[in-house]
Design an enzyme around this catalytic site. Structure first.
Site, PDB file in Angstrom:
ATOM      1  N   ASN A 117       0.858  -1.193   0.000  1.00 29.80           N
ATOM      2  CA  ASN A 117       0.000   0.000   0.000  1.00 29.80           C
ATOM      3  C   ASN A 117       0.900   1.251   0.000  1.00 29.80           C
ATOM      4  O   ASN A 117       0.792   2.124   0.845  1.00 29.80           O
ATOM      5  CB  ASN A 117      -0.958  -0.003   1.196  1.00 29.80           C
ATOM      6  CG  ASN A 117      -2.059   1.033   1.005  1.00 29.80           C
ATOM      7  OD1 ASN A 117      -2.285   1.896   1.837  1.00 29.80           O
ATOM      8  ND2 ASN A 117      -2.727   0.982  -0.124  1.00 29.80           N
TER       9      ASN A 117
ATOM     10  N   HIS B 251       3.071   4.570  -0.523  1.00 31.72           N
ATOM     11  CA  HIS B 251       2.831   6.001  -0.725  1.00 31.72           C
ATOM     12  C   HIS B 251       4.179   6.683  -0.895  1.00 31.72           C
ATOM     13  O   HIS B 251       5.241   6.026  -0.860  1.00 31.72           O
ATOM     14  CB  HIS B 251       2.033   6.586   0.449  1.00 31.72           C
ATOM     15  CG  HIS B 251       2.586   6.238   1.793  1.00 31.72           C
ATOM     16  ND1 HIS B 251       3.810   6.696   2.229  1.00 31.72           N
ATOM     17  CD2 HIS B 251       2.111   5.457   2.794  1.00 31.72           C
ATOM     18  CE1 HIS B 251       4.054   6.237   3.434  1.00 31.72           C
ATOM     19  NE2 HIS B 251       3.052   5.466   3.801  1.00 31.72           N
TER      20      HIS B 251
ATOM     21  N   HIS C 164       7.170   5.677   1.270  1.00 31.18           N
ATOM     22  CA  HIS C 164       7.913   4.470   0.881  1.00 31.18           C
ATOM     23  C   HIS C 164       8.821   4.767  -0.315  1.00 31.18           C
ATOM     24  O   HIS C 164       9.954   4.294  -0.378  1.00 31.18           O
ATOM     25  CB  HIS C 164       6.944   3.356   0.466  1.00 31.18           C
ATOM     26  CG  HIS C 164       6.062   2.859   1.553  1.00 31.18           C
ATOM     27  ND1 HIS C 164       4.706   3.119   1.595  1.00 31.18           N
ATOM     28  CD2 HIS C 164       6.322   2.087   2.642  1.00 31.18           C
ATOM     29  CE1 HIS C 164       4.177   2.532   2.657  1.00 31.18           C
ATOM     30  NE2 HIS C 164       5.130   1.906   3.308  1.00 31.18           N
TER      31      HIS C 164
ATOM     32  N   GLN D  78      10.611   1.291  15.880  1.00 29.86           N
ATOM     33  CA  GLN D  78      10.964   0.151  15.025  1.00 29.86           C
ATOM     34  C   GLN D  78      12.393   0.305  14.502  1.00 29.86           C
ATOM     35  O   GLN D  78      13.175  -0.656  14.500  1.00 29.86           O
ATOM     36  CB  GLN D  78       9.973   0.079  13.859  1.00 29.86           C
ATOM     37  CG  GLN D  78      10.368  -0.879  12.752  1.00 29.86           C
ATOM     38  CD  GLN D  78       9.286  -1.013  11.714  1.00 29.86           C
ATOM     39  OE1 GLN D  78       8.309  -1.725  11.931  1.00 29.86           O
ATOM     40  NE2 GLN D  78       9.424  -0.365  10.573  1.00 29.86           N
TER      41      GLN D  78
HETATM   42  O1  PAF Z   1       7.275  -0.809   8.764  1.00 29.50           O
HETATM   43  C1  PAF Z   1       6.713  -1.770   8.191  1.00 29.50           C
HETATM   44  O2  PAF Z   1       6.068  -1.618   7.150  1.00 29.50           O
HETATM   45  C2  PAF Z   1       6.785  -3.160   8.813  1.00 29.50           C
HETATM   46  O3  PAF Z   1       6.777  -3.089  10.202  1.00 29.50           O
HETATM   47  C3  PAF Z   1       7.981  -3.974   8.303  1.00 29.50           C
HETATM   48  C4  PAF Z   1       9.308  -3.346   8.711  1.00 29.50           C
HETATM   49  C5  PAF Z   1       7.921  -4.107   6.792  1.00 29.50           C
HETATM   50  C6  PAF Z   1       7.947  -5.385   8.910  1.00 29.50           C
HETATM   51  O4  PAF Z   1       6.779  -6.048   8.584  1.00 29.50           O
END
Ligand code: PAF
Length: 277
Positions: free
Chosen positions: A27, A29, A32, A149
């Site tokens: 998905n 955007h 990314h 993260q």
């Molecule tokens: O940030 C994300 O989109 C997810 O947490 C990742 C790093 C792809 C792991 O599934």
């Protein structure tokens, strides 16, 4: 650009190549795509992974309705000059129950997001390690939008001696400042217009810190109150150290303000780095 669905085919295609990897759940955007542009500067071959990872969703969360838009995602990645998309099925990633898990330390994984999404970072770290082992990149790019993260992945890479350099991408924002997120698509038109408040709150906390306010607890409380007054359900607004996301002492200078709050049924997160003068 080649779209590959199996580990064996990907390994064969990448043999001997120097790879920069952008892990995503699809998905896609502009946020990314900015990460993809960073990745392209880092290595001769760019791999984007698209996999909605069940392991990082709690049973009551949005795994089933998480938007899956593979065709449109691939078109965007093709236009960005990505070399390979790895889009495995769930069966390919988890052919058997995943019993070996990466359990990040509670000090960084059970706070903030981890407090409100128990097990979330175990799911993230486990799938990221699997993706790293599958793709074997030299570089992997993650966005600062998911600040915690990023920290957890960096710590995992360092402590497990993975030969991967983690590159951080800045948060991409809409014209009004809202951080781009796949979950913004859940907002109604009316909610989308109000969603900017989350970033405004972060900016105001950051501005107060820059102008000398050191009562972080009071700033956090006031920010939560403001969100509540505007009909949000905040999980947290927190001033933390950039280095480890623990509470800052008076002498700490490199801070980050992080927030998570629900608007209607949509939970949004955002953060803003702030340097204490
Ligand atoms: O940030 C994300 O989109 C997810 O947490 C990742 C790093 C792809 C792991 O599934």
């Amino acid at each position: 650009m080649e779209v590959i669905h199996t580990v064996a085919e990907l390994r064969a295609a990448l043999k001997g190549r120097q790879v920069a990897c952008v892990p995503t759940m699809g998905n896609l955007h502009e946020g990314h795509l900015q990460l993809v542009r960073l990745a392209r500067q880092e290595a001769e071959c760019t791999v984007a992974t698209i996999f909605v990872n069940r392991l990082q969703f709690a049973p009551h969360e949005d795994f089933d309705r998480y938007p899956r838009t593979l065709e449109a995602d691939c078109e965007k990645l093709r236009q960005e000059g990505v070399d390979f998309v790895f889009a495995p099925s769930e069966r390919e990633m988890y052919p058997e129950p995943q019993e070996y898990l990466v359990v990040p330390p509670p000090a960084c994984a059970d706070i903030l997001e981890g407090q409100f999404r128990p097990g979330f970072f175990r799911g993230v770290a486990t799938v990221v390690l699997k993706l790293f082992n599958i793709v074997q990149p030299e570089v992997a790019v993650f966005g600062k939008k998911d600040y915690q993260q990023l920290l957890i992945v960096r710590n995992m890479v360092r402590q497990l001696n993975l030969p991967i350099r983690i590159v951080a991408g800045e948060t991409a924002r809409a014209a009004d400042g809202l951080a781009l997120s796949s979950r913004n698509g859940y907002l109604s038109t009316e909610e989308r217009a109000r969603a900017i408040l989350l970033y405004q709150v972060l900016q105001d906390v950051a501005a107060a810190i820059t102008t000398g306010n050191r009562d972080y607890a009071a700033l956090e409380q006031a920010a939560m109150e403001r969100l509540r007054a505007e009909g949000w359900l905040p999980d947290y607004v927190a001033v933390r150290k950039q280095a480890d996301l623990q509470s800052p002492a008076a002498a700490d200078r490199e801070l980050v303000v992080l927030a998570a709050a629900k608007l209607g049924t949509t939970r949004l997160i955002d953060n803003l780095e702030v340097a204490v003068p």
